[in-house]
Design a protein around this motif. Structure first.
Motif, PDB file in Angstrom:
ATOM      1  N   GLY A  17      -9.645  16.132  44.365  1.00  7.80           N
ATOM      2  CA  GLY A  17     -10.335  17.225  45.032  1.00  7.80           C
ATOM      3  C   GLY A  17     -11.563  16.811  45.800  1.00  7.80           C
ATOM      4  O   GLY A  17     -12.290  17.664  46.298  1.00  7.80           O
ATOM      5  N   VAL A  18     -11.838  15.519  45.929  1.00  3.38           N
ATOM      6  CA  VAL A  18     -13.030  15.046  46.629  1.00  3.38           C
ATOM      7  C   VAL A  18     -12.607  14.272  47.866  1.00  3.38           C
ATOM      8  O   VAL A  18     -11.802  13.345  47.780  1.00  3.38           O
ATOM      9  N   GLY A  19     -13.152  14.652  49.029  1.00  2.00           N
ATOM     10  CA  GLY A  19     -12.845  13.943  50.251  1.00  2.00           C
ATOM     11  C   GLY A  19     -13.562  12.611  50.310  1.00  2.00           C
ATOM     12  O   GLY A  19     -14.618  12.420  49.699  1.00  2.00           O
ATOM     13  N   THR A  20     -12.984  11.658  51.019  1.00  2.00           N
ATOM     14  CA  THR A  20     -13.594  10.337  51.184  1.00  2.00           C
ATOM     15  C   THR A  20     -13.700  10.031  52.667  1.00  2.00           C
ATOM     16  O   THR A  20     -12.727  10.194  53.415  1.00  2.00           O
ATOM     17  N   TRP A  21     -14.875   9.532  53.080  1.00  2.00           N
ATOM     18  CA  TRP A  21     -15.190   9.369  54.488  1.00  2.00           C
ATOM     19  C   TRP A  21     -15.938   8.067  54.735  1.00  2.00           C
ATOM     20  O   TRP A  21     -16.556   7.514  53.827  1.00  2.00           O
ATOM     21  N   ALA A  22     -15.898   7.637  55.979  1.00  4.80           N
ATOM     22  CA  ALA A  22     -16.708   6.500  56.427  1.00  4.80           C
ATOM     23  C   ALA A  22     -17.685   7.000  57.482  1.00  4.80           C
ATOM     24  O   ALA A  22     -17.296   7.718  58.408  1.00  4.80           O
ATOM     25  N   VAL A  23     -18.941   6.637  57.346  1.00  4.54           N
ATOM     26  CA  VAL A  23     -19.978   6.974  58.317  1.00  4.54           C
ATOM     27  C   VAL A  23     -20.494   5.675  58.919  1.00  4.54           C
ATOM     28  O   VAL A  23     -20.857   4.748  58.188  1.00  4.54           O
ATOM     29  N   LEU A  24     -20.516   5.605  60.234  1.00  7.93           N
ATOM     30  CA  LEU A  24     -20.936   4.392  60.935  1.00  7.93           C
ATOM     31  C   LEU A  24     -22.359   4.570  61.449  1.00  7.93           C
ATOM     32  O   LEU A  24     -22.655   5.490  62.214  1.00  7.93           O
ATOM     33  N   GLN A  57     -17.298  12.073  49.037  1.00 11.34           N
ATOM     34  CA  GLN A  57     -17.830  10.723  48.926  1.00 11.34           C
ATOM     35  C   GLN A  57     -17.856  10.045  50.297  1.00 11.34           C
ATOM     36  O   GLN A  57     -16.953  10.248  51.118  1.00 11.34           O
ATOM     37  N   VAL A  58     -18.884   9.248  50.509  1.00 12.69           N
ATOM     38  CA  VAL A  58     -19.093   8.624  51.817  1.00 12.69           C
ATOM     39  C   VAL A  58     -19.381   7.141  51.651  1.00 12.69           C
ATOM     40  O   VAL A  58     -20.187   6.740  50.801  1.00 12.69           O
ATOM     41  N   ALA A  59     -18.707   6.339  52.462  1.00 10.99           N
ATOM     42  CA  ALA A  59     -19.029   4.920  52.589  1.00 10.99           C
ATOM     43  C   ALA A  59     -19.831   4.757  53.879  1.00 10.99           C
ATOM     44  O   ALA A  59     -19.360   5.127  54.954  1.00 10.99           O
ATOM     45  N   VAL A  60     -21.039   4.244  53.775  1.00  8.54           N
ATOM     46  CA  VAL A  60     -21.915   4.060  54.936  1.00  8.54           C
ATOM     47  C   VAL A  60     -21.760   2.626  55.432  1.00  8.54           C
ATOM     48  O   VAL A  60     -21.952   1.673  54.669  1.00  8.54           O
ATOM     49  N   LEU A  61     -21.393   2.476  56.717  1.00  4.14           N
ATOM     50  CA  LEU A  61     -21.106   1.154  57.263  1.00  4.14           C
ATOM     51  C   LEU A  61     -21.889   0.898  58.534  1.00  4.14           C
ATOM     52  O   LEU A  61     -22.391   1.817  59.188  1.00  4.14           O
ATOM     53  N   VAL A  62     -22.002  -0.389  58.878  1.00  3.97           N
ATOM     54  CA  VAL A  62     -22.500  -0.814  60.179  1.00  3.97           C
ATOM     55  C   VAL A  62     -21.401  -1.650  60.833  1.00  3.97           C
ATOM     56  O   VAL A  62     -20.527  -2.185  60.151  1.00  3.97           O
ATOM     57  N   ASP A  63     -21.466  -1.748  62.156  1.00  2.00           N
ATOM     58  CA  ASP A  63     -20.390  -2.410  62.889  1.00  2.00           C
ATOM     59  C   ASP A  63     -20.819  -3.790  63.351  1.00  2.00           C
ATOM     60  O   ASP A  63     -21.971  -4.191  63.222  1.00  2.00           O
ATOM     61  N   ALA A  64     -19.830  -4.516  63.923  1.00  3.46           N
ATOM     62  CA  ALA A  64     -20.027  -5.813  64.598  1.00  3.46           C
ATOM     63  C   ALA A  64     -20.669  -6.880  63.712  1.00  3.46           C
ATOM     64  O   ALA A  64     -21.786  -7.336  63.978  1.00  3.46           O
ATOM     65  N   PRO A  65     -19.984  -7.377  62.699  1.00  3.34           N
ATOM     66  CA  PRO A  65     -18.693  -6.922  62.179  1.00  3.34           C
ATOM     67  C   PRO A  65     -18.872  -5.756  61.206  1.00  3.34           C
ATOM     68  O   PRO A  65     -19.985  -5.509  60.740  1.00  3.34           O
ATOM     69  N   ALA A 105     -26.768  -1.234  49.489  1.00  4.21           N
ATOM     70  CA  ALA A 105     -26.554  -2.676  49.616  1.00  4.21           C
ATOM     71  C   ALA A 105     -27.037  -3.132  50.983  1.00  4.21           C
ATOM     72  O   ALA A 105     -26.409  -3.951  51.637  1.00  4.21           O
ATOM     73  N   PHE A 106     -28.172  -2.578  51.419  1.00  6.03           N
ATOM     74  CA  PHE A 106     -28.679  -2.881  52.758  1.00  6.03           C
ATOM     75  C   PHE A 106     -29.043  -4.355  52.920  1.00  6.03           C
ATOM     76  O   PHE A 106     -28.944  -4.902  54.016  1.00  6.03           O
ATOM     77  N   ASP A 107     -29.454  -4.992  51.852  1.00  6.32           N
ATOM     78  CA  ASP A 107     -29.864  -6.397  51.953  1.00  6.32           C
ATOM     79  C   ASP A 107     -28.694  -7.367  51.784  1.00  6.32           C
ATOM     80  O   ASP A 107     -28.781  -8.519  52.210  1.00  6.32           O
ATOM     81  N   GLU A 108     -27.623  -6.923  51.171  1.00  2.18           N
ATOM     82  CA  GLU A 108     -26.435  -7.762  50.980  1.00  2.18           C
ATOM     83  C   GLU A 108     -25.181  -6.946  51.283  1.00  2.18           C
ATOM     84  O   GLU A 108     -24.444  -6.551  50.378  1.00  2.18           O
ATOM     85  N   PRO A 109     -24.925  -6.667  52.573  1.00  2.00           N
ATOM     86  CA  PRO A 109     -23.749  -5.853  52.936  1.00  2.00           C
ATOM     87  C   PRO A 109     -22.444  -6.504  52.502  1.00  2.00           C
ATOM     88  O   PRO A 109     -22.348  -7.724  52.374  1.00  2.00           O
ATOM     89  N   VAL A 110     -21.449  -5.654  52.283  1.00  2.00           N
ATOM     90  CA  VAL A 110     -20.120  -6.103  51.868  1.00  2.00           C
ATOM     91  C   VAL A 110     -19.187  -6.075  53.084  1.00  2.00           C
ATOM     92  O   VAL A 110     -19.125  -5.071  53.801  1.00  2.00           O
ATOM     93  N   PRO A 111     -18.448  -7.159  53.359  1.00  2.00           N
ATOM     94  CA  PRO A 111     -17.517  -7.158  54.502  1.00  2.00           C
ATOM     95  C   PRO A 111     -16.488  -6.034  54.390  1.00  2.00           C
ATOM     96  O   PRO A 111     -15.983  -5.741  53.309  1.00  2.00           O
ATOM     97  N   ALA A 112     -16.192  -5.404  55.542  1.00  2.00           N
ATOM     98  CA  ALA A 112     -15.185  -4.341  55.588  1.00  2.00           C
ATOM     99  C   ALA A 112     -14.315  -4.543  56.818  1.00  2.00           C
ATOM    100  O   ALA A 112     -14.057  -3.612  57.582  1.00  2.00           O
ATOM    101  N   ASP A 113     -13.848  -5.775  56.994  1.00  2.00           N
ATOM    102  CA  ASP A 113     -13.119  -6.145  58.213  1.00  2.00           C
ATOM    103  C   ASP A 113     -11.800  -5.404  58.375  1.00  2.00           C
ATOM    104  O   ASP A 113     -11.302  -5.257  59.501  1.00  2.00           O
ATOM    105  N   LEU A 114     -11.203  -4.940  57.290  1.00  2.00           N
ATOM    106  CA  LEU A 114      -9.888  -4.327  57.379  1.00  2.00           C
ATOM    107  C   LEU A 114      -9.933  -2.861  57.790  1.00  2.00           C
ATOM    108  O   LEU A 114      -8.886  -2.251  58.062  1.00  2.00           O
ATOM    109  N   LEU A 115     -11.145  -2.276  57.861  1.00  2.00           N
ATOM    110  CA  LEU A 115     -11.248  -0.866  58.233  1.00  2.00           C
ATOM    111  C   LEU A 115     -11.232  -0.699  59.746  1.00  2.00           C
ATOM    112  O   LEU A 115     -11.814  -1.502  60.483  1.00  2.00           O
ATOM    113  N   THR A 116     -10.581   0.355  60.195  1.00  2.00           N
ATOM    114  CA  THR A 116     -10.591   0.732  61.609  1.00  2.00           C
ATOM    115  C   THR A 116     -11.244   2.103  61.721  1.00  2.00           C
ATOM    116  O   THR A 116     -10.728   3.086  61.189  1.00  2.00           O
TER     117      THR A 116
END
Length: 207
Positions: A17-24, A57-65, A105-116
């Motif tokens: 019942g909980v949506g999951t999202w990515a925020v760039l 729930q939200v996963a907060v990401l940055v790009d390149a990569p 995890a702003f100081d040690e980001p986790v790779p998320a290369d497989l996400l589009t």
């Protein structure tokens, strides 16, 4: 035991019942979030983006990569001050999306290369969200740190010196002023940080 997964009409995944999202995050916003601690992430300009609702729930990401920098949950929208939040006369505007941080995890980001990602807010498969959260792992153990900021200030009185101190802090901020941090009880391990990263303050070592 299996978890039944349903999907919204707009394509966002839902687990239990909980949506999951990515925020760039734009690069400049990522740097701002690294510099100053915030309990929530407020994003404007998303009025036309349908999807996340309170509790999702939200996963907060940055790009390149692509990198994961935080996890959170969508909170109820709230008014946002345009300028000074301590000034009741400053204007306010609605925040279209407010995310309460649950893990940073702003100081040690986790790779998320497989996400589009197809925009600033994208639906995310629940399995993909769980995989990112698993990579992030549990938060590190908390400890006590001593943080100091020393400024030589010329003033006519202690009270004036304090006022000038806070004026300089507000004007220069973490982008220009070095903050000194050390584990409590181990002042010899002191490090200087500028722009959220360790910075050498010994001019002789630069030669």
């Amino acid at each position: 035991m299996t978890t039944e997964t349903a999907y919204r009409a707009d394509g966002s995944g839902r687990a239990d019942g909980v949506g999951t999202w990515a925020v760039l995050l734009p690069a400049e916003r990522y740097e701002a979030e690294r510099l100053v601690h915030h309990d929530t992430l407020e994003l404007t300009g998303l009025a036309d983006v349908a999807g996340p609702g309170p509790g999702d729930q939200v996963a907060v990401l940055v790009d390149a990569p692509p990198r994961l920098v935080a996890l959170g949950r969508v909170a109820a929208t709230a008014d946002r001050h345009r300028e000074d939040p301590d000034d009741p006369q400053s204007g306010v505007e609605p925040a279209e999306l407010v995310v309460a941080y649950t893990r940073r995890a702003f100081d040690e980001p986790v790779p998320a290369d497989l996400l589009t990602l197809d925009g600033p807010v994208s639906p995310l498969e629940p399995a993909a969200f769980r995989a990112l959260a698993d990579q992030l792992g549990p938060p590190p153990a908390r400890r006590t740190w001593l943080v100091s900021l020393d400024l030589p200030i010329e003033a006519g009185s202690p009270a004036e010196a304090v006022r000038l101190f806070w004026s300089y802090v507000q004007e220069l901020g973490p982008r220009e002023l070095p903050a000194f941090v050390s584990p409590a009880g181990d002042e010899l391990a002191m490090q200087a940080f500028v722009l959220g990263a360790e910075a050498n303050q010994d001019p002789e070592e630069d030669d």
